[in-house]
Design a protein around this motif. Structure first.
Motif, mmCIF file in Angstrom:
data_model
loop_
_atom_site.group_PDB
_atom_site.id
_atom_site.type_symbol
_atom_site.label_atom_id
_atom_site.label_comp_id
_atom_site.label_asym_id
_atom_site.label_seq_id
_atom_site.Cartn_x
_atom_site.Cartn_y
_atom_site.Cartn_z
ATOM 1 N N ASN A 145 0.348 -0.991 1.210
ATOM 2 C CA ASN A 145 0.773 -2.388 1.187
ATOM 3 C C ASN A 145 0.711 -2.881 -0.243
ATOM 4 O OD1 ASN A 145 0.618 -2.117 4.048
ATOM 5 N ND2 ASN A 145 0.447 -4.331 4.153
ATOM 6 N N ALA A 146 1.742 -3.580 -0.658
ATOM 7 C CA ALA A 146 1.813 -4.095 -2.024
ATOM 8 C C ALA A 146 1.082 -5.428 -2.084
ATOM 9 C CB ALA A 146 3.268 -4.251 -2.451
ATOM 10 N N CYS A 147 -0.239 -5.349 -2.014
ATOM 11 C CA CYS A 147 -1.047 -6.562 -2.069
ATOM 12 C C CYS A 147 -2.290 -6.269 -2.896
ATOM 13 C CB CYS A 147 -1.425 -7.016 -0.654
ATOM 14 S SG CYS A 147 -2.414 -5.814 0.257
ATOM 15 N N GLY A 148 -3.012 -7.290 -3.187
ATOM 16 C CA GLY A 148 -4.233 -7.129 -3.964
ATOM 17 C C GLY A 148 -5.333 -6.469 -3.158
ATOM 18 N N ARG A 149 -6.298 -5.949 -3.864
ATOM 19 C CA ARG A 149 -7.404 -5.262 -3.195
ATOM 20 C C ARG A 149 -8.171 -6.201 -2.266
ATOM 21 N NH1 ARG A 149 -6.496 -2.482 -7.907
ATOM 22 N NH2 ARG A 149 -6.816 -0.234 -7.828
ATOM 23 N N GLU A 150 -8.353 -7.427 -2.683
ATOM 24 C CA GLU A 150 -9.099 -8.373 -1.845
ATOM 25 C C GLU A 150 -8.384 -8.607 -0.514
ATOM 26 O OE1 GLU A 150 -12.196 -9.229 -2.404
ATOM 27 O OE2 GLU A 150 -12.035 -8.082 -4.273
ATOM 28 N N GLU A 151 -7.067 -8.643 -0.548
ATOM 29 C CA GLU A 151 -6.304 -8.795 0.690
ATOM 30 C C GLU A 151 -6.469 -7.558 1.576
ATOM 31 O OE1 GLU A 151 -1.751 -9.733 2.140
ATOM 32 O OE2 GLU A 151 -2.295 -10.063 0.039
ATOM 33 N N LEU A 152 -6.541 -6.387 0.963
ATOM 34 C CA LEU A 152 -6.791 -5.168 1.741
ATOM 35 C C LEU A 152 -8.155 -5.238 2.419
ATOM 36 C CD1 LEU A 152 -5.541 -2.261 -0.565
ATOM 37 C CD2 LEU A 152 -4.579 -2.954 1.619
ATOM 38 N N SER A 201 -15.394 1.406 -3.239
ATOM 39 C CA SER A 201 -15.237 2.395 -4.310
ATOM 40 C C SER A 201 -13.846 3.013 -4.274
ATOM 41 C CB SER A 201 -16.310 3.474 -4.164
ATOM 42 O OG SER A 201 -16.090 4.493 -5.100
ATOM 43 N N ALA A 202 -13.383 3.398 -3.088
ATOM 44 C CA ALA A 202 -12.066 4.030 -2.965
ATOM 45 C C ALA A 202 -10.956 3.071 -3.384
ATOM 46 C CB ALA A 202 -11.840 4.503 -1.536
ATOM 47 N N PHE A 203 -10.986 1.842 -2.886
ATOM 48 C CA PHE A 203 -9.922 0.876 -3.191
ATOM 49 C C PHE A 203 -9.916 0.465 -4.655
ATOM 50 C CE2 PHE A 203 -9.140 -1.039 1.314
ATOM 51 C CZ PHE A 203 -8.480 0.105 1.682
ATOM 52 N N TYR A 204 -11.098 0.368 -5.262
ATOM 53 C CA TYR A 204 -11.133 -0.026 -6.668
ATOM 54 C C TYR A 204 -10.780 1.143 -7.586
ATOM 55 C CZ TYR A 204 -12.660 -4.737 -5.814
ATOM 56 O OH TYR A 204 -12.699 -6.050 -5.418
ATOM 57 N N THR A 205 -10.971 2.357 -7.121
ATOM 58 C CA THR A 205 -10.621 3.528 -7.911
ATOM 59 C C THR A 205 -9.147 3.871 -7.786
ATOM 60 O OG1 THR A 205 -12.848 4.403 -7.633
ATOM 61 C CG2 THR A 205 -11.164 5.968 -8.310
ATOM 62 N N TYR A 206 -8.621 3.753 -6.566
ATOM 63 C CA TYR A 206 -7.243 4.185 -6.305
ATOM 64 C C TYR A 206 -6.648 3.260 -5.258
ATOM 65 C CZ TYR A 206 -3.497 7.654 -6.425
ATOM 66 O OH TYR A 206 -2.315 8.294 -6.628
ATOM 67 N N GLY A 207 -6.063 2.187 -5.710
ATOM 68 C CA GLY A 207 -5.515 1.180 -4.817
ATOM 69 C C GLY A 207 -4.010 1.282 -4.651
#
Length: 157
Positions: A52-59, A72-78
């Protein structure tokens, strides 16, 4: 050079193998099926919703339980890194309603082909029809992979 064995040639195994090989490891992917990425063929009704083309916080807000596990995963490879990987691999992407990202071709096979091509370019060794049953150990270290056929793969460890 260390050796890395990845059990499973799905999306995560394929992508992990590319990055491990690019970082100088000898990588072997063991896949029990006749081809890599078999489940990718049916994702998104055959179109393959990559991310999804959204920010990490939205994920994070969409994760129902234990979202800290994914930080850790989302901030490393989002999402941006996912899209960048596939665009550099030659897949044009389209962002649709709900910020869902698909290949412009609407064919999941293009995603599988891109991942497979990147694996081959990175020198990943692919073992199809190879189902792992367990890790073999000697003196506290991995020494091979035991297969469901009863055979073992010691030479790759």
């Amino acid at each position: 050079m260390s050796k890395v064995v990845i059990v499973g040639g799905g999306a995560a195994g394929m992508l992990a193998s590319v990055y491990a090989a690019r970082n100088g490891h000898e990588v072997h992917v063991l896949e029990k099926n006749e081809k890599l990425g078999k489940k990718l063929y049916i994702t998104g009704k055959g179109r393959c919703n990559l991310t999804n083309a959204c920010g990490r916080e939205e994920l994070f807000s969409a994760v129902m339980r234990n979202r800290k596990f994914l930080y850790s995963a989302f901030y490393t490879y989002g999402p941006d890194e996912v899209m960048d990987f596939f665009e550099k691999a030659g897949v044009s992407l389209n962002i649709e309603r709900g910020n869902r990202v698909f290949p412009c071709s609407d064919h999941s096979s293009d995603i599988i082909r891109a991942l497979t091509d990147q694996m081959k370019r990175a020198g990943v060794h692919i073992h199809l029809h190879t189902e792992a049953a367990g890790i073999m150990e000697e003196n506290g270290q991995a020494s091979g992979v035991r297969l469901w056929t009863g055979e073992s793969l010691r030479e790759i460890m």
